[in-house]
Design a protein around this motif. Structure first.
Motif, mmCIF file in Angstrom:
data_model
loop_
_atom_site.group_PDB
_atom_site.id
_atom_site.type_symbol
_atom_site.label_atom_id
_atom_site.label_comp_id
_atom_site.label_asym_id
_atom_site.label_seq_id
_atom_site.Cartn_x
_atom_site.Cartn_y
_atom_site.Cartn_z
ATOM 1 N N ASN A 1 9.964 9.798 -8.820
ATOM 2 C CA ASN A 1 9.420 8.633 -8.476
ATOM 3 C C ASN A 1 10.620 7.630 -8.380
ATOM 4 N N ASN A 2 10.667 6.807 -7.029
ATOM 5 C CA ASN A 2 11.527 6.064 -6.811
ATOM 6 C C ASN A 2 11.174 4.674 -7.099
ATOM 7 N N LEU A 3 11.613 4.250 -8.256
ATOM 8 C CA LEU A 3 11.239 2.766 -8.701
ATOM 9 C C LEU A 3 11.840 1.687 -7.769
ATOM 10 N N TYR A 4 12.681 1.828 -6.936
ATOM 11 C CA TYR A 4 13.358 0.938 -5.887
ATOM 12 C C TYR A 4 12.844 0.978 -4.814
ATOM 13 N N LEU A 5 11.747 1.667 -4.540
ATOM 14 C CA LEU A 5 10.951 1.862 -3.239
ATOM 15 C C LEU A 5 10.543 0.541 -2.653
ATOM 16 N N LYS A 6 10.990 0.235 -1.419
ATOM 17 C CA LYS A 6 10.446 -1.205 -1.151
ATOM 18 C C LYS A 6 8.980 -0.932 -0.661
ATOM 19 N N GLY A 7 8.016 -2.031 -1.115
ATOM 20 C CA GLY A 7 6.712 -2.047 -0.916
ATOM 21 C C GLY A 7 6.139 -1.335 -1.973
ATOM 22 N N ILE A 8 6.571 -0.708 -3.049
ATOM 23 C CA ILE A 8 6.034 -0.276 -4.174
ATOM 24 C C ILE A 8 5.199 -1.192 -4.920
ATOM 25 N N TYR B 1 -10.155 4.904 12.191
ATOM 26 C CA TYR B 1 -10.693 4.939 10.735
ATOM 27 C C TYR B 1 -9.465 5.441 10.064
ATOM 28 N N ASN B 2 -8.326 6.073 10.902
ATOM 29 C CA ASN B 2 -7.336 6.786 10.082
ATOM 30 C C ASN B 2 -5.812 6.178 10.477
ATOM 31 N N TRP B 3 -5.998 4.685 10.720
ATOM 32 C CA TRP B 3 -4.646 3.795 10.841
ATOM 33 C C TRP B 3 -4.059 3.903 9.551
ATOM 34 N N ASN B 4 -2.932 4.059 9.964
ATOM 35 C CA ASN B 4 -1.844 3.896 8.536
ATOM 36 C C ASN B 4 -0.697 3.063 8.829
ATOM 37 N N LEU B 5 -0.341 2.410 7.737
ATOM 38 C CA LEU B 5 0.647 1.575 7.568
ATOM 39 C C LEU B 5 1.565 1.962 6.240
ATOM 40 N N ALA B 6 2.695 2.064 6.523
ATOM 41 C CA ALA B 6 3.839 2.503 5.616
ATOM 42 C C ALA B 6 4.072 1.186 4.746
ATOM 43 N N LEU B 7 3.943 1.188 3.511
ATOM 44 C CA LEU B 7 3.930 0.173 2.357
ATOM 45 C C LEU B 7 5.439 -0.721 2.706
ATOM 46 N N ASP B 8 6.370 0.167 2.915
ATOM 47 C CA ASP B 8 7.900 -0.363 2.967
ATOM 48 C C ASP B 8 7.954 -1.150 4.207
ATOM 49 N N ARG B 9 7.084 -1.087 5.167
ATOM 50 C CA ARG B 9 7.270 -1.924 6.491
ATOM 51 C C ARG B 9 6.183 -3.361 6.457
ATOM 52 N N ILE B 10 5.571 -3.442 5.141
ATOM 53 C CA ILE B 10 4.549 -4.379 5.240
ATOM 54 C C ILE B 10 5.395 -5.813 4.971
ATOM 55 N N VAL B 11 5.073 -6.818 5.737
ATOM 56 C CA VAL B 11 5.686 -7.890 5.253
ATOM 57 C C VAL B 11 4.980 -8.997 4.166
ATOM 58 N N SER B 12 3.584 -8.961 4.443
ATOM 59 C CA SER B 12 2.872 -9.764 3.302
ATOM 60 C C SER B 12 1.312 -9.265 3.725
ATOM 61 N N ILE B 13 0.423 -9.645 2.883
ATOM 62 C CA ILE B 13 -0.799 -8.994 2.955
ATOM 63 C C ILE B 13 -1.881 -10.544 2.536
ATOM 64 N N THR B 14 -2.687 -10.894 3.338
ATOM 65 C CA THR B 14 -3.510 -11.794 3.376
ATOM 66 C C THR B 14 -5.305 -11.129 3.131
ATOM 67 N N GLU B 15 -5.898 -11.602 1.940
ATOM 68 C CA GLU B 15 -7.266 -11.250 1.854
ATOM 69 C C GLU B 15 -8.034 -12.189 2.699
ATOM 70 N N THR B 16 -8.902 -11.547 3.557
ATOM 71 C CA THR B 16 -9.710 -12.245 4.534
ATOM 72 C C THR B 16 -11.257 -12.320 4.049
#
Length: 345
Positions: free
Chosen positions: A147-154, A211-226
Motif C-alpha cells: 500500500n503506497n501511502l505517498y501515491l499521488k491522487g490517493i 461506459y468503460n472510460w478510465n482515468l488514472a487518479l495520479d493524473r487528475i488535477v482537480s474534480i468539480t461536482e456538476t
C-alpha cells in the motif's frame, strides 16, 4: 477452550434458557435446546455432549466470556440453571476480552489502509479500544499489505468513492503523461480499481460514448461536482470485465485470444505458484520447460508482463504477439549497442 463455528449459537440458546423464568432448564434440557437449534441449521449435526455444555457454561461465566452470574438451583439430585438477574442477556453485555482482542486485531489490519475511503474512523476506534482495555498504543506490526501511502491522487479516493455512492456527475481536469496541459472530461463515475499500486476511475464519458472510460487518479488535477443528470451503469459487469484481462486497459473492440507461452526454469516454477491469469492451463514439457496456455484480452499490461520475464519466456502464439515481442526486445537491445563514431570525430 476451543470455540468452534457453533459456539456462539450455543451461547445464545443457553442465554435464552437462563433468562426464562417460566421453565426450569436442567442439563439435559439445555442439551436438547441446543441440539434442536443446531439441527435446524445443520441437519448433519451429531449433537453436543454433556461435557460441551459444562464447558460452555464455564466459558460464559468467565471474564474471557460474558461474566454471567448464574444461580444453580438444586432440586433433589438435579440442578437447574437460571440467571441471578433474569433481565440480563449476553446480547446486552459489553464485549468480552476475547471479542475485544479479535476486533482489535481486525481493526489493526484495516488501519493500514490509510487514505482509503470510509476508513478514517478506524484510527479513532482503535484508540478507544486501546484505552478501554488498557493496552499500549504502539504495537509491533505483524502483517503488512502492499500500500503506497505517498501515491499521488490517493487523497481523491474518498471524494470519488462518495461520488459513485451518491451518483454525482463530475467534471475532471485531467492531464495524461503525454499532454503538456490538462483538459476537462465529463464522467459519470462507476467503479474504482487498483492495479500495480495505481488507482483508476472507470465511468461513462458522454462525449466519447464509452461506459468503460478510465482515468488514472495520479493524473487528475482537480474534480468539480456538476448538476448533470447521472447516467447509471447498465452495460458492464465489472467483475466479468476485469476477469478477462490483466490490469485495467482494454483496447476498443478487443476480445479474448488464446495465447501460448513457454517459460524456462525458475520462471516456470514461479508461474505455477502464481498463475498469470485465471484462464491459465499449464504442463511441463521438460523438467525446465513449462507450457502455459491462456485465454485473455491482450493489452498493454499483459505485453509488459511478458517482457518482464526477459530471456525466460518465449511467445509461441499468436504470431503477431510473437513478432511484436521480438521487436520490443530488439529495440531494447539496440539501446545498449555502442554508437558508431562519426568520421573525423
Amino acid at each position: 477452550m476451543a470455540r468452534n463455528k457453533h459456539a456462539v449459537i450455543r451461547y445464545k440458546v443457553l442465554d435464552r434458557c437462563f433468562r426464562n423464568p417460566g421453565r426450569r432448564y436442567f442439563i439435559q434440557d439445555l442439551i436438547d435446546e441446543c441440539n434442536k437449534v443446531l439441527l435446524e441449521i445443520d441437519p448433519d449435526s451429531k449433537g453436543i455432549s454433556r461435557r460441551q455444555i459444562f464447558e460452555d457454561i464455564a466459558f460464559m461465566e468467565s471474564s474471557e466470556g460474558y461474566s454471567i452470574e448464574l444461580h444453580k438451583h438444586r432440586e433433589s439430585k438435579r440442578v437447574y440453571y437460571r440467571y441471578v438477574d433474569i433481565s440480563f442477556s449476553i446480547d446486552n453485555s459489553p464485549l468480552n476480552e476475547v471479542e475485544i482482542n479479535q476486533l482489535r486485531n481486525a481493526m489493526t489490519i484495516l488501519a493500514q489502509f490509510k487514505g482509503m475511503p470510509q476508513f478514517e474512523y478506524v484510527h479513532e476506534i482503535l484508540a478507544k479500544l486501546n484505552q478501554g482495555i488498557a493496552l499500549k498504543q504502539e504495537e509491533d506490526v505483524i502483517i503488512d499489505f502492499d500500500n503506497n501511502l505517498y501515491l499521488k491522487g490517493i487523497e481523491l479516493l474518498g471524494e470519488l468513492h462518495n461520488a459513485i455512492l451518491y451518483k454525482k456527475v463530475l467534471c475532471v481536469s485531467y492531464q495524461p503523461f503525454e499532454n503538456d496541459a490538462p483538459y476537462d472530461v465529463m464522467i459519470h463515475p462507476y467503479y474504482l480499481k487498483q492495479y500495480n499500486n495505481r488507482w483508476f476511475l472507470f465511468g461513462y464519458n458522454p462525449d466519447e460514448g464509452f461506459y468503460n472510460w478510465n482515468l488514472a487518479l495520479d493524473r487528475i488535477v482537480s474534480i468539480t461536482e456538476t448538476d448533470g443528470k447521472y447516467h447509471p451503469n447498465t452495460e458492464i459487469d465489472w467483475f466479468e470485465y476485469f476477469d478477462e484481462m490483466i490490469g485495467v486497459t482494454k483496447p476498443v473492440g478487443a476480445t479474448t485470444e488464446p495465447v501460448v507461452l513457454h517459460l524456462n526454469g525458475r520462471a516456470g516454477k514461479y508461474v505455477i505458484n502464481k498463475p498469470i491469469h485465471g484462464s491459465q492451463h499449464d504442463k511441463w514439457l521438460a523438467p525446465d520447460l513449462l507450457e502455459v496456455k491462456l485465454d485473455l484480452v491482450i493489452n498493454f499490461e499483459f505485453k509488459r508482463l511478458i517482457l518482464s520475464y526477459g530471456k525466460d519466456v518465449e511467445v509461441i502464439s499468436p504470431e503477431w504477439l510473437k513478432e511484436e515481442t521480438m521487436g520490443n526486445l530488439k529495440a531494447a537491445l539496440d539501446q545498449y549497442q555502442p554508437v558508431a563514431k562519426t568520421e573525423g570525430a
